[in-house]
Motif scaffolding. Structure first.
Motif, PDB file in Angstrom:
ATOM      1  N   ASN A 131       0.839  -1.198   0.000  1.00 59.99           N
ATOM      2  CA  ASN A 131       0.000   0.000   0.000  1.00 59.99           C
ATOM      3  C   ASN A 131       0.874   1.248   0.000  1.00 59.99           C
ATOM      4  N   TYR A 132       0.944   1.921  -1.128  1.00 57.47           N
ATOM      5  CA  TYR A 132       1.823   3.082  -1.286  1.00 57.47           C
ATOM      6  C   TYR A 132       1.390   4.269  -0.411  1.00 57.47           C
ATOM      7  N   LYS A 133       0.175   4.242   0.124  1.00 57.09           N
ATOM      8  CA  LYS A 133      -0.291   5.308   1.017  1.00 57.09           C
ATOM      9  C   LYS A 133       0.365   5.231   2.397  1.00 57.09           C
ATOM     10  N   GLU A 134       1.035   4.128   2.675  1.00 55.82           N
ATOM     11  CA  GLU A 134       1.685   3.948   3.967  1.00 55.82           C
ATOM     12  C   GLU A 134       3.194   3.886   3.775  1.00 55.82           C
ATOM     13  N   LEU A 135       3.926   4.244   4.809  1.00 55.86           N
ATOM     14  CA  LEU A 135       5.380   4.316   4.719  1.00 55.86           C
ATOM     15  C   LEU A 135       5.982   3.001   4.262  1.00 55.86           C
ATOM     16  N   GLY A 136       5.490   1.899   4.813  1.00 49.00           N
ATOM     17  CA  GLY A 136       6.034   0.593   4.458  1.00 49.00           C
ATOM     18  C   GLY A 136       5.878   0.266   2.987  1.00 49.00           C
ATOM     19  N   SER A 146     -10.741   2.017   8.814  1.00 47.18           N
ATOM     20  CA  SER A 146     -10.638   1.753   7.383  1.00 47.18           C
ATOM     21  C   SER A 146      -9.424   2.500   6.846  1.00 47.18           C
ATOM     22  N   GLN A 147      -8.421   1.746   6.392  1.00 49.02           N
ATOM     23  CA  GLN A 147      -7.176   2.330   5.903  1.00 49.02           C
ATOM     24  C   GLN A 147      -7.324   2.792   4.452  1.00 49.02           C
ATOM     25  N   GLU A 148      -6.888   3.994   4.173  1.00 54.83           N
ATOM     26  CA  GLU A 148      -6.894   4.481   2.796  1.00 54.83           C
ATOM     27  C   GLU A 148      -5.915   3.663   1.964  1.00 54.83           C
ATOM     28  N   LEU A 149      -6.312   3.344   0.738  1.00 58.05           N
ATOM     29  CA  LEU A 149      -5.500   2.535  -0.156  1.00 58.05           C
ATOM     30  C   LEU A 149      -4.992   3.373  -1.326  1.00 58.05           C
ATOM     31  N   SER A 150      -3.835   3.016  -1.841  1.00 58.48           N
ATOM     32  CA  SER A 150      -3.244   3.756  -2.947  1.00 58.48           C
ATOM     33  C   SER A 150      -3.923   3.415  -4.265  1.00 58.48           C
ATOM     34  N   ASP A 151      -3.655   4.243  -5.261  1.00 55.14           N
ATOM     35  CA  ASP A 151      -4.219   4.013  -6.595  1.00 55.14           C
ATOM     36  C   ASP A 151      -3.771   2.681  -7.168  1.00 55.14           C
ATOM     37  N   ARG A 152      -2.612   2.202  -6.764  1.00 53.67           N
ATOM     38  CA  ARG A 152      -2.124   0.921  -7.272  1.00 53.67           C
ATOM     39  C   ARG A 152      -3.025  -0.232  -6.830  1.00 53.67           C
ATOM     40  N   VAL A 153      -3.776  -0.034  -5.753  1.00 54.99           N
ATOM     41  CA  VAL A 153      -4.727  -1.033  -5.282  1.00 54.99           C
ATOM     42  C   VAL A 153      -6.121  -0.782  -5.847  1.00 54.99           C
ATOM     43  N   THR A 154      -6.511   0.465  -5.929  1.00 57.26           N
ATOM     44  CA  THR A 154      -7.918   0.795  -6.214  1.00 57.26           C
ATOM     45  C   THR A 154      -8.216   1.126  -7.666  1.00 57.26           C
ATOM     46  N   ASP A 155      -7.208   1.356  -8.502  1.00 55.28           N
ATOM     47  CA  ASP A 155      -7.465   1.737  -9.890  1.00 55.28           C
ATOM     48  C   ASP A 155      -8.309   0.679 -10.594  1.00 55.28           C
ATOM     49  N   SER A 156      -9.481   1.066 -11.067  1.00 53.49           N
ATOM     50  CA  SER A 156     -10.426   0.098 -11.623  1.00 53.49           C
ATOM     51  C   SER A 156      -9.950  -0.497 -12.945  1.00 53.49           C
ATOM     52  N   LEU A 157      -9.236   0.271 -13.762  1.00 50.79           N
ATOM     53  CA  LEU A 157      -8.756  -0.253 -15.042  1.00 50.79           C
ATOM     54  C   LEU A 157      -7.697  -1.330 -14.830  1.00 50.79           C
ATOM     55  N   THR A 158      -6.764  -1.048 -13.929  1.00 49.95           N
ATOM     56  CA  THR A 158      -5.721  -2.035 -13.632  1.00 49.95           C
ATOM     57  C   THR A 158      -6.314  -3.285 -13.006  1.00 49.95           C
TER      58      THR A 158
END
Length: 337
Positions: free
Chosen positions: A165-170, A310-322
């Motif tokens: 999850n790119y929204k988090e430091l890890g 509820s943790q916010e997720l990055s676009d790499r997780v949520t992008d609908s096209l991908t």
């Protein structure tokens, strides 16, 4: 029963010979659930369960089946065995098992020829989910609503990770590289030799693990989108950094020694196997977690009695096209297109 208290049900959990899966099994058995475990070795699963005080020889409470998630045929056979002996539909599925092989110099391959991290962590779980969706959707687990009985939604729970999850430091740590599927060239080319990475580029074993976990979280979000009218609740969770599990058994010995202390004393992210298992059990069983599409977290720095959010997720997780393309290509790879 107290207000909004759901009755115990039946759950299938993958990867229970140690760590989070083992302690989630105990937490759910202690709550009265019937747990079916899926592992490469039923003998190891039984021995691990007995070692922490779980019942032996009581299939009504705890049943072990053989399933190697790195072998698609084993997933099909194991799932068929589950469906054959189930008297009532499953009420929950927990996708927990994972392999992490950061010291490989070249890709290890599954029986079907796929890079082993993606084969086990993503392809195997993806197939398992597809084969159990119909059964899971028929769950009718009772829940007491205060004045009357209702039906609690069945749940598909995926173990996620902060590193995907790119929204988090890890998720931003560049060693060996952040989780990123790129243009999906590896998927497009079928993921067999010489392809070993989602982006089709040079093999990086640590990144291969991160990418497979990113696919897990993408799958959960895509299930939520595709089955929005289904009774099934699709969620993922990060229970905290369980730094002393066998997931890290293939890392250098010095890392295995220092990593738990680093998480305890420096980052504050350390979570015991027992507490992580309890958190998985909450997401499986408690009415308050019955919200589809959520990635549950307790934070990267642990605090006593901290509540889930509820943790916010990055676009790499949520992008609908991908996510749609990952879904379609994975269906082709596992033979369900």
């Amino acid at each position: 029963m107290a207000s909004s208290q759901a009755a115990p049900g039946t759950v299938l959990i993958t990867g229970t010979t140690s760590g989070v899966g083992l302690y989630a099994t105990k937490a759910l058995v202690d709550r009265g659930w019937r747990v079916i475990t899926a592992n490469r070795s039923t003998l190891r699963a039984e021995a691990a369960a007995v070692s922490i005080g779980l019942p032996s020889g009581r299939p009504r409470q705890l049943k072990h089946i053989r399933m190697d998630l790195g072998d698609l045929e084993s997933v099909r056979e194991g799932t068929s065995n589950v469906l054959d002996f189930l008297e009532e539909p499953l009420d929950a599925l927990v996708c927990n098992a994972a392999v992490y092989l950061p010291r490989l110099s070249k890709p290890q391959r599954s029986l079907q020829g796929y890079e082993i991290s993606m084969a086990t962590n993503h392809f195997g779980h993806f197939l398992l989910i597809q084969l159990l969706l119909e059964n899971l959707s028929q769950s009718k687990r009772p829940v007491w609503l205060g004045r009357t009985w209702g039906v609690e939604a069945p749940r598909m729970v995926m173990l996620g990770t902060v590193t995907a999850n790119y929204k988090e430091l890890g998720g931003k740590i560049p060693i060996p590289a952040p989780a990123d599927l790129g243009d999906l060239a590896g998927f497009e080319q079928g993921f067999r030799d010489p392809i070993s990475m989602a982006n089709g580029k040079r093999f990086k074993p640590g990144k291969a693990y991160k990418d497979s976990k990113l696919c897990n979280m993408i799958t959960t979000q895509e299930l939520h989108r595709r089955y929005i009218n289904s009774p099934i609740v699709f969620t993922s969770l990060y229970p905290g950094c369980v730094a002393n599990t066998r997931l890290f058994r293939n890392t250098p010995k010095l890392f295995q020694l220092l990593f738990p202390w680093f998480q305890k004393l420096i980052t504050g992210g350390f979570v015991s196997q027992k507490l992580a298992g309890e958190r998985v059990a909450q997401v499986v069983a408690d009415p308050g977690f019955g919200i589809s599409g959520v990635h549950w977290s307790w934070g990267n720095r642990q605090r006593k009695d901290r509540q889930q959010f509820s943790q916010e997720l990055s676009d790499r997780v949520t992008d609908s096209l991908t996510s749609r393309r990952v879904w379609e290509l994975t269906m082709q790879i596992i033979g369900l297109n």
